[in-house]
Design a protein around this motif. Sequence first.
Motif, PDB file in Angstrom:
ATOM      1  N   VAL A   1       4.953  33.901 -22.764  1.00 29.66           N
ATOM      2  CA  VAL A   1       6.285  33.601 -23.312  1.00 29.66           C
ATOM      3  C   VAL A   1       7.254  33.706 -22.137  1.00 29.66           C
ATOM      4  O   VAL A   1       6.915  34.289 -21.102  1.00 29.66           O
ATOM      5  CB  VAL A   1       6.709  34.598 -24.430  1.00 29.66           C
ATOM      6  N   PRO A   2       8.464  33.167 -22.260  1.00 27.31           N
ATOM      7  CA  PRO A   2       9.409  33.304 -21.157  1.00 27.31           C
ATOM      8  C   PRO A   2       9.810  34.760 -20.912  1.00 27.31           C
ATOM      9  O   PRO A   2      10.009  35.525 -21.859  1.00 27.31           O
ATOM     10  CB  PRO A   2      10.629  32.491 -21.619  1.00 27.31           C
ATOM     11  N   VAL A   3       9.895  35.112 -19.630  1.00 29.39           N
ATOM     12  CA  VAL A   3      10.446  36.405 -19.217  1.00 29.39           C
ATOM     13  C   VAL A   3      11.817  36.133 -18.618  1.00 29.39           C
ATOM     14  O   VAL A   3      11.924  35.455 -17.585  1.00 29.39           O
ATOM     15  CB  VAL A   3       9.551  37.107 -18.179  1.00 29.39           C
ATOM     16  N   ILE A   4      12.852  36.608 -19.310  1.00 32.21           N
ATOM     17  CA  ILE A   4      14.214  36.455 -18.778  1.00 32.21           C
ATOM     18  C   ILE A   4      14.663  37.844 -18.315  1.00 32.21           C
ATOM     19  O   ILE A   4      14.824  38.759 -19.109  1.00 32.21           O
ATOM     20  CB  ILE A   4      15.175  35.809 -19.798  1.00 32.21           C
ATOM     21  N   ALA A   5      14.791  37.998 -17.015  1.00 36.40           N
ATOM     22  CA  ALA A   5      14.962  39.313 -16.409  1.00 36.40           C
ATOM     23  C   ALA A   5      16.431  39.679 -16.245  1.00 36.40           C
ATOM     24  O   ALA A   5      17.236  38.853 -15.793  1.00 36.40           O
ATOM     25  CB  ALA A   5      14.278  39.342 -15.039  1.00 36.40           C
ATOM     26  N   GLY A   6      16.765  40.902 -16.598  1.00 41.30           N
ATOM     27  CA  GLY A   6      18.117  41.405 -16.378  1.00 41.30           C
ATOM     28  C   GLY A   6      18.336  41.679 -14.901  1.00 41.30           C
ATOM     29  O   GLY A   6      17.578  42.440 -14.284  1.00 41.30           O
ATOM     30  N   VAL A   7      19.348  41.049 -14.326  1.00 46.34           N
ATOM     31  CA  VAL A   7      19.595  41.192 -12.881  1.00 46.34           C
ATOM     32  C   VAL A   7      21.038  41.597 -12.573  1.00 46.34           C
ATOM     33  O   VAL A   7      21.424  41.677 -11.415  1.00 46.34           O
ATOM     34  CB  VAL A   7      19.245  39.888 -12.120  1.00 46.34           C
ATOM     35  N   GLY A   8      21.829  41.864 -13.601  1.00 45.21           N
ATOM     36  CA  GLY A   8      23.253  42.125 -13.382  1.00 45.21           C
ATOM     37  C   GLY A   8      23.534  43.460 -12.715  1.00 45.21           C
ATOM     38  O   GLY A   8      22.778  44.414 -12.851  1.00 45.21           O
ATOM     39  N   ALA A   9      24.632  43.501 -11.993  1.00 47.77           N
ATOM     40  CA  ALA A   9      25.088  44.701 -11.292  1.00 47.77           C
ATOM     41  C   ALA A   9      26.608  44.601 -11.130  1.00 47.77           C
ATOM     42  O   ALA A   9      27.175  43.530 -11.306  1.00 47.77           O
ATOM     43  CB  ALA A   9      24.409  44.809  -9.923  1.00 47.77           C
ATOM     44  N   PRO A  10      27.262  45.728 -10.779  1.00 47.00           N
ATOM     45  CA  PRO A  10      28.719  45.658 -10.617  1.00 47.00           C
ATOM     46  C   PRO A  10      29.159  44.727  -9.492  1.00 47.00           C
ATOM     47  O   PRO A  10      30.223  44.122  -9.571  1.00 47.00           O
ATOM     48  CB  PRO A  10      29.115  47.107 -10.315  1.00 47.00           C
ATOM     49  N   SER A  11      28.337  44.605  -8.443  1.00 45.74           N
ATOM     50  CA  SER A  11      28.736  43.741  -7.323  1.00 45.74           C
ATOM     51  C   SER A  11      27.967  42.425  -7.354  1.00 45.74           C
ATOM     52  O   SER A  11      26.798  42.375  -7.756  1.00 45.74           O
ATOM     53  CB  SER A  11      28.491  44.441  -5.983  1.00 45.74           C
TER      54      SER A  11
END
Length: 303
Positions: free
Chosen positions: A83-93
């Motif tokens: 299945v698709p893996v949509i990875a969390g990559v967010g950060a403050p900068s």
Amino acid sequence: MANHDPGTDDPLSIHGVVPPTVTAFHDDESVDYETTAAHARFVVDGGTHGVFPLGTNGEFPLLTPDERKGVVEAVVDEIDGDVPVIAGVGAPSTRETVDHATHAESVGADGLVVVTPYYYPLDHDAYLEHYRRVAEATSLPIYIYHIPSKTGNSIPRTTLDELVEIDSVVGLKDSSKDVPWLAQSIDAHPEMTFLAGSDSLLFTGLEIGCSGMVSAVANVFPELVVDLYEAYDEGDEARARALQSRVYDVRDALKVGGAYMSGVKTALQLRGFDAGPLRSPLRLKDEASAAELEAELEALELL
């Protein structure tokens, strides 16, 4: 055509149930990559349509950059295109977000979930610059993660109108619980995929045009939430409503004695899946709360 199809711009056609999978820890709070991957497999075996490592349930703000990369690698290796893996990559900068995004692409993630930068307030141009730079750094589809209660940043709809012009921005996971904001955004942007981000609004999200839902309840009871989605997808709204009612009951049970996330890992233990503790300062439920949670889940005939 169903009223909750994925956006026409979304190459992954994300839909259905996409749990924000947990990050497992050993007793000393070091990351247990093997069990983290096993949890992603557990929800996929339960019928989910995708996985989203490093969301709120994945405790991403509590991990080091290297640990976050290790989690993405472990989940991608385990799921291996099922299945698709949509990875969390967010950060403050923006700089760190780009670093995580390029890494996720390099190890085979299918898409990126990019939470709005947090802590510092953003203006219109800051949002655009941030997402443009992430889009320029990677070829993967980007799903904006909108959770103002945690980030302090709520995207104005006029800003969203410009964000969606960025080629790679193809979807949005909304955890604002602002139904008018979400409904109007869906109405304005049929080319975008929208995902309901709260277990309190799974049915509602589908009704207003979300193609899927990012459900914490699905981390523990994937079958229940998949049943809800499939009932709705088959046109059985009465059954979908009844299952939403059941999800409300599970959600209330998970909140017994404090934090929702402690409920998720405690309930997983009750199901026989031990993902370890949460990372401090978060913590599992105490014995009394865990016993109360167990009693409520047994009453719901879920254990």
